[in-house]
Scaffold this motif. Sequence first.
Motif, short mmCIF file in Angstrom:
data_model
loop_
_atom_site.label_atom_id
_atom_site.label_comp_id
_atom_site.label_asym_id
_atom_site.label_seq_id
_atom_site.Cartn_x
_atom_site.Cartn_y
_atom_site.Cartn_z
N UNK A 73 0.89 -1.16 0.16
CA UNK A 73 0.10 0.12 -0.06
C UNK A 73 0.88 1.32 0.07
N UNK A 74 1.76 1.17 0.76
CA UNK A 74 2.81 2.34 0.85
C UNK A 74 3.45 2.69 -0.50
N UNK A 75 3.78 1.73 -1.16
CA UNK A 75 4.66 1.56 -2.39
C UNK A 75 3.40 2.12 -3.42
N UNK A 76 2.16 1.70 -3.47
CA UNK A 76 1.22 2.08 -4.20
C UNK A 76 0.88 3.59 -4.32
N UNK A 77 0.79 4.21 -3.10
CA UNK A 77 0.62 5.59 -2.77
C UNK A 77 1.86 6.53 -2.85
N UNK A 78 2.95 5.75 -2.96
CA UNK A 78 4.09 6.62 -3.10
C UNK A 78 4.51 7.35 -1.67
N UNK A 79 4.30 6.40 -0.83
CA UNK A 79 4.88 6.77 0.77
C UNK A 79 5.96 5.77 0.98
N UNK A 85 3.76 11.59 3.72
CA UNK A 85 3.22 12.85 3.06
C UNK A 85 1.68 12.48 2.47
N UNK A 86 1.60 11.15 1.59
CA UNK A 86 0.47 10.78 1.11
C UNK A 86 -0.70 10.53 2.12
N UNK A 87 -0.28 10.02 3.26
CA UNK A 87 -1.18 9.73 4.43
C UNK A 87 -1.69 11.12 4.82
N UNK A 88 -0.86 12.01 5.32
CA UNK A 88 -0.89 13.45 5.63
C UNK A 88 -1.84 14.13 4.88
N UNK A 92 -5.19 11.37 7.40
CA UNK A 92 -5.08 10.03 8.23
C UNK A 92 -4.76 10.31 9.77
N UNK A 93 -5.28 9.73 10.70
CA UNK A 93 -5.00 10.06 12.02
C UNK A 93 -3.98 8.86 12.49
N UNK A 94 -4.42 7.79 12.01
CA UNK A 94 -3.73 6.44 12.31
C UNK A 94 -3.36 5.61 11.10
N UNK A 115 2.46 13.66 12.98
CA UNK A 115 1.80 13.21 14.24
C UNK A 115 1.05 12.18 14.04
N UNK A 116 1.11 11.44 13.02
CA UNK A 116 0.30 10.13 12.58
C UNK A 116 0.59 9.23 13.58
N UNK A 117 -0.09 8.53 14.47
CA UNK A 117 0.06 7.41 15.10
C UNK A 117 0.15 6.22 14.41
N UNK A 118 1.24 5.28 14.68
CA UNK A 118 1.30 4.24 13.98
C UNK A 118 1.06 3.03 15.02
N UNK A 119 0.11 2.06 14.34
CA UNK A 119 -0.81 0.97 15.05
C UNK A 119 0.11 -0.01 14.57
N UNK A 120 0.35 -0.98 15.46
CA UNK A 120 1.11 -2.40 15.01
C UNK A 120 0.13 -3.41 15.21
N UNK A 121 0.22 -4.34 14.72
CA UNK A 121 -0.46 -5.65 14.53
C UNK A 121 -0.35 -6.23 15.98
#
Length: 364
Positions: A73-79, A85-88, A92-94, A115-121
Motif C-alpha cells: 500500500x505504501x508503495x502504491x501511494x508513493x509513501x 506525506x500521502x497519508x498526511x 489520516x490519524x492512524x 503526528x500520525x500515530x502508528x498502529x502495530x498488529x
Amino acid sequence: MHRLGISIYPEHSTEEKDYEYMKLASKYGFSRIFTCLLSVKETKEFIIEKFTRFMKQAHELGFIVAVDTNPEVFSHLGATPYDLKPFSDMKVDIVRLDGHFGEIEDIAITHNPYGIQIEFNGSTNAALDLMIERGANIHNMIVCHNFYPQKYTGLGWNKFMEFTNKYKSLGLPVAAFISSNNEDTFGPWPVYKGLPTCEIHRELPIDLQARHLLATNKIDDIIIGNAYAAEEELKAVSEVDKSKITFRVNLADNITVEEKNIIYNYPHFGRGDASDFMVRSSMPRGSYRNKIIPYRKYNEKLFHRGDIVIVNDNLSHYRGELEIISRDMPNDGERNFVGRIAEQDLILLDLLKPEYLFGFIKTK
C-alpha cells in the motif's frame, strides 16, 4: 479511557450509506473508525481523492480514522517509512501496519513529523520492546489486533491474552475487534462470517463480546469489525458499563423485593480473601444487620457455578451477603437462591478476580 469504533469499507459501499452509518454511530458515542486500504485496487489519485473526502466527513462527526496498510500500500501511494506525506494529505490519524518494514524503517516511521500515530498488529509476536529500546517513539505507538473473517480461525483466548499482556506490559494502548450479528454485513474480503478478533466471540451477542473484552482490564478500544451493525447493536454496545464487569442474570421466580435491592442497588466487589467456592460481596451485610431475610426453601441439593445466592436468617451474622457460586457446594439452608448468571455470560466469571467491581444488568 475506552473508545468505541466502527469499520467502514468505502470500496464496497456508497458515500451516502457510509455517511449515514457514521452519523448513527456518532449518535451512540462511537469515536473511532477503522478502514482498510489493503483491498482497494484503484489508482493512487483516486484513492487519495476518495479517502480525503471520507476523512473530512469522519472528522466533522468527531471520529479519528485508522487506515490498514502494508508495504505494498505504501508503495502504491508513493509513501515510505521516512515519508508519510500521502497519508498526511488524506488527513489520516492512524496508520495501521498489517505488515512490517525492516527494523530500522519500523522505528523511523514512529518519528514521522505529521503526528500520525502508528498502529502495530497486536495478533503477532512483534518485537516492539526491542524497537522501543532502540529509539522508537513510544508516545506515537499503539496496537490493534487483527480480525478473522474465516470461521474457526480467530485467535484462541489464551493466545489473545498472551499477545495482549505482552503489549500492555510495554505501556501501549491495545484495541481489538468485535463482530456484528446483523444480516448482510461485510468487510474488506468476500467472506461473511463476522469479523471478530477472538473465535470465542463469533456469533455471541455483541454487547457480551464487548463486556468480555472489557473484563480483561487490558483492552482500551473496541471496534466493530464488520459493516453495518444494526442500530440496536450500536445502542447495546454504547450502554455497556465500562467501569466494572456486568452480568445478565435470570432471577428466581420467588425472589423478594429486598433480595432484588441487594442485587441491583449495592456496589459489589469480590473479597480479597477469596474462596474457591464463591465470590463474596459483603457490602450489603451492614445494612441488613438488623433486618430479616427469611429462609426460603430451594429444592436443589447443590448450588452450581453461576448461581447467585444471598445469606439468610439461618446465618444471621452474614445476613445480606451476596455470593456468586464458583464451584458446586451443598445447599445447607443458609443461603437463598435468588438467580443465575445467564449461560453465555458465564465466560465473564472466569475473569472476575478478587476485589474487582461487578454488577448485574437489570432486565427491562
